[in-house]
Write an enzyme that holds these catalytic residues in place. Structure first.
Site, PDB file in Angstrom:
ATOM      1  N   GLU A   1      16.156 -71.797  43.806  1.00  0.00           N
ATOM      2  CA  GLU A   1      17.444 -72.256  44.310  1.00  0.00           C
ATOM      3  C   GLU A   1      18.375 -71.074  44.584  1.00  0.00           C
ATOM      4  O   GLU A   1      19.005 -70.994  45.646  1.00  0.00           O
ATOM      5  CB  GLU A   1      18.102 -73.213  43.300  1.00  0.00           C
ATOM      6  CG  GLU A   1      17.405 -74.563  43.197  1.00  0.00           C
ATOM      7  CD  GLU A   1      17.933 -75.405  42.063  1.00  0.00           C
ATOM      8  OE1 GLU A   1      17.762 -76.641  42.104  1.00  0.00           O
ATOM      9  OE2 GLU A   1      18.514 -74.849  41.109  1.00  0.00           O
TER      10      GLU A   1
ATOM     11  N   THR B   1      20.309 -85.470  43.113  1.00  0.00           N
ATOM     12  CA  THR B   1      21.365 -85.550  44.117  1.00  0.00           C
ATOM     13  C   THR B   1      20.914 -84.903  45.425  1.00  0.00           C
ATOM     14  O   THR B   1      21.114 -85.465  46.507  1.00  0.00           O
ATOM     15  CB  THR B   1      22.645 -84.871  43.607  1.00  0.00           C
ATOM     16  OG1 THR B   1      23.001 -85.422  42.332  1.00  0.00           O
ATOM     17  CG2 THR B   1      23.806 -85.094  44.569  1.00  0.00           C
TER      18      THR B   1
ATOM     19  N   THR C   1      17.138 -78.884  45.068  1.00  0.00           N
ATOM     20  CA  THR C   1      16.212 -79.630  44.217  1.00  0.00           C
ATOM     21  C   THR C   1      17.006 -80.470  43.223  1.00  0.00           C
ATOM     22  O   THR C   1      18.022 -80.023  42.693  1.00  0.00           O
ATOM     23  CB  THR C   1      15.288 -78.670  43.454  1.00  0.00           C
ATOM     24  OG1 THR C   1      14.462 -77.970  44.392  1.00  0.00           O
ATOM     25  CG2 THR C   1      14.405 -79.409  42.458  1.00  0.00           C
ATOM     26  N   GLY C   2      16.516 -81.681  42.975  1.00  0.00           N
ATOM     27  CA  GLY C   2      17.168 -82.538  41.986  1.00  0.00           C
ATOM     28  C   GLY C   2      17.481 -83.909  42.552  1.00  0.00           C
ATOM     29  O   GLY C   2      17.309 -84.169  43.750  1.00  0.00           O
TER      30      GLY C   2
ATOM     31  N   ASP D   1      24.565 -78.992  37.724  1.00  0.00           N
ATOM     32  CA  ASP D   1      24.642 -79.670  36.430  1.00  0.00           C
ATOM     33  C   ASP D   1      26.041 -79.602  35.830  1.00  0.00           C
ATOM     34  O   ASP D   1      26.435 -80.491  35.071  1.00  0.00           O
ATOM     35  CB  ASP D   1      23.623 -79.050  35.464  1.00  0.00           C
ATOM     36  CG  ASP D   1      22.199 -79.187  35.996  1.00  0.00           C
ATOM     37  OD1 ASP D   1      21.784 -80.330  36.260  1.00  0.00           O
ATOM     38  OD2 ASP D   1      21.521 -78.161  36.166  1.00  0.00           O
TER      39      ASP D   1
ATOM     40  N   LYS E   1      23.234 -74.477  36.967  1.00  0.00           N
ATOM     41  CA  LYS E   1      22.147 -75.115  37.692  1.00  0.00           C
ATOM     42  C   LYS E   1      20.830 -74.796  36.995  1.00  0.00           C
ATOM     43  O   LYS E   1      20.762 -73.883  36.198  1.00  0.00           O
ATOM     44  CB  LYS E   1      22.100 -74.630  39.149  1.00  0.00           C
ATOM     45  CG  LYS E   1      23.246 -75.175  40.001  1.00  0.00           C
ATOM     46  CD  LYS E   1      23.215 -74.660  41.433  1.00  0.00           C
ATOM     47  CE  LYS E   1      21.878 -74.821  42.104  1.00  0.00           C
ATOM     48  NZ  LYS E   1      21.384 -76.241  42.101  1.00  0.00           N
TER      49      LYS E   1
ATOM     50  N   GLY F   1      22.653 -79.746  44.451  1.00  0.00           N
ATOM     51  CA  GLY F   1      23.454 -80.311  43.379  1.00  0.00           C
ATOM     52  C   GLY F   1      23.767 -79.271  42.323  1.00  0.00           C
ATOM     53  O   GLY F   1      23.454 -78.087  42.467  1.00  0.00           O
TER      54      GLY F   1
ATOM     55  N   LYS G   1      30.016 -84.354  36.638  1.00  0.00           N
ATOM     56  CA  LYS G   1      29.592 -82.955  36.524  1.00  0.00           C
ATOM     57  C   LYS G   1      30.764 -81.972  36.507  1.00  0.00           C
ATOM     58  O   LYS G   1      30.557 -80.771  36.286  1.00  0.00           O
ATOM     59  CB  LYS G   1      28.660 -82.596  37.699  1.00  0.00           C
ATOM     60  CG  LYS G   1      27.455 -83.517  37.829  1.00  0.00           C
ATOM     61  CD  LYS G   1      26.598 -83.492  36.576  1.00  0.00           C
ATOM     62  CE  LYS G   1      25.440 -84.474  36.674  1.00  0.00           C
ATOM     63  NZ  LYS G   1      24.463 -84.107  37.690  1.00  0.00           N
TER      64      LYS G   1
ATOM     65  N   GLY H   1      16.622 -78.957  36.551  1.00  0.00           N
ATOM     66  CA  GLY H   1      15.323 -79.357  37.077  1.00  0.00           C
ATOM     67  C   GLY H   1      14.292 -78.253  37.080  1.00  0.00           C
ATOM     68  O   GLY H   1      13.172 -78.450  37.569  1.00  0.00           O
TER      69      GLY H   1
END
Length: 346
Positions: free
Chosen positions: A213, A137, A134-135, A194, A204, A192, A231, A207
């Site tokens: 996740e 990227t 999710t996100g 963070d 992570k 992805g 990142k 989002g």
């Protein structure tokens, strides 16, 4: 009165001039500013100074092209043209600055696209079960799976989405979906992050999908992280708040208990408000996850010394559902930067 039309820098320069010289120099300043604004790379190095012979200078003076004594040598219309050019120059430079910001955003999206596509091309094979992250990227990886299924390059794929947003995106692309209830043995998961530290520990959950996740990615034989170079960090915490999903019941008590944890000393728990997919306050009510819970973002001024211990202590706290510290599960991290794509491995 016409000086008011000029941008501040040019107006200040004109004010300092002798009144008799303004009609000659204002157009030059304006036209020069216009030339600067119209150049995408600014001025090149100036040409060597050429000295004009005295006779030529005298001829110019007598023909009225350049005069140090006559304030009417350049018509007022030309002066106004110069002023207008100055104003246009500022407008053009402002537009160029805005364009630069848009290009920067576009280039970052391009980096995200590169790693998303590469992860799918390198790690997703026909006949496999995959986890879709999710996100912003991860969305590019989902797009790539959809493209390759449509073209026939991939076949017999089953995907497990990690959020409602990803589920909706995958459905729109025609990607067959399932859940861990029926397919809990995944070949690969792509997502992805963070923040990524040198040991490939992650933050992570920016989002808001950290629990889904983690439960999906823990079931994958390979977990591929995709990020742009912004990142990558030396230590987790200061660069991006660590999200923690907690139950709504007595959430303020849970936040106080989190702040007391030894491995999280110095953290500041902040309840996420507004949109759950954005860790910046954009509302006045608690953000709600796909699971109906709250998110607390832990702010740090110093790197977390032991991310593993921090994760263990968070998980053992009553009221905590899960946290955004993903430690020891990354197979590879694909990084896109200005120098190209690189792969980090443990």
């Amino acid at each position: 009165e016409n000086l008011k039309l000029l941008p501040s820098a040019l107006r200040a320069a004109c004010t300092a001039m002798a009144p008799s010289t303004r009609p000659q120099l204002v157009p030059l300043l304006g036209l020069g500013a216009a030339a600067w604004a119209s150049s995408s790379n600014g001025f090149a190095a100036p040409a060597p100074l050429t000295r004009i012979p005295a006779a030529a200078a005298s001829m110019r003076h007598t023909t009225g092209q350049i005069s140090s004594t006559s304030s009417q040598a350049i018509p007022a219309s030309t002066a106004l043209l110069g002023m207008a050019c100055g104003v246009a120059a500022v407008a053009a430079s402002s537009k160029r600055a805005r364009t630069g910001l848009a290009m920067k955003a576009a280039s970052q999206d391009e980096l995200k696209k590169q790693v998303g596509y590469k992860a799918v091309d390198d790690y997703v094979k026909s006949g496999t079960v995959i986890g879709l992250g999710t996100g912003s990227t991860a969305a590019f990886a989902v797009d790539r799976v959809g493209e390759k299924l449509k073209s026939g390059e991939l076949k017999d794929i089953i995907a497990i989405p990690t959020s409602i947003r990803t589920k909706e995106q995958a459905e729109a692309l025609g990607i067959p979906l399932a859940t861990l209830d029926t397919h809990s043995d995944l070949d690969v998961a792509i997502d992805g992050a963070d923040e990524v530290d040198p040991a490939l520990n992650l933050v992570k959950g920016g989002g808001g999908a950290l629990f889904r996740e983690k439960i999906v990615e823990m079931c994958a034989k390979k977990f591929i992280v995709i990020v742009d170079e912004s990142k990558i960090c030396k230590g987790l915490g200061p660069g991006f708040p660590v999200p923690v999903e907690i139950v709504p019941f007595c959430h303020e008590h849970t936040m106080r208990e989190i702040a007391k944890l030894p491995a999280l000393a110095g953290c500041k728990p902040v309840l996420r408000l507004g949109d759950v997919a954005n860790n910046k306050p954009d509302g006045d009510k608690p953000a709600i996850t796909d699971n109906g819970n709250y998110i607390v973002d832990l702010e740090f001024t110093e790197p977390i010394k032991d991310p593993v211990a921090a994760g263990e202590q968070l998980k053992a706290t009553v009221g905590v559902v899960d946290h955004g510290l993903f430690t020891g599960i990354t197979t590879a991290c694909i990084v896109a930067g200005k120098d190209g794509i690189s792969v980090m491995e443990p």
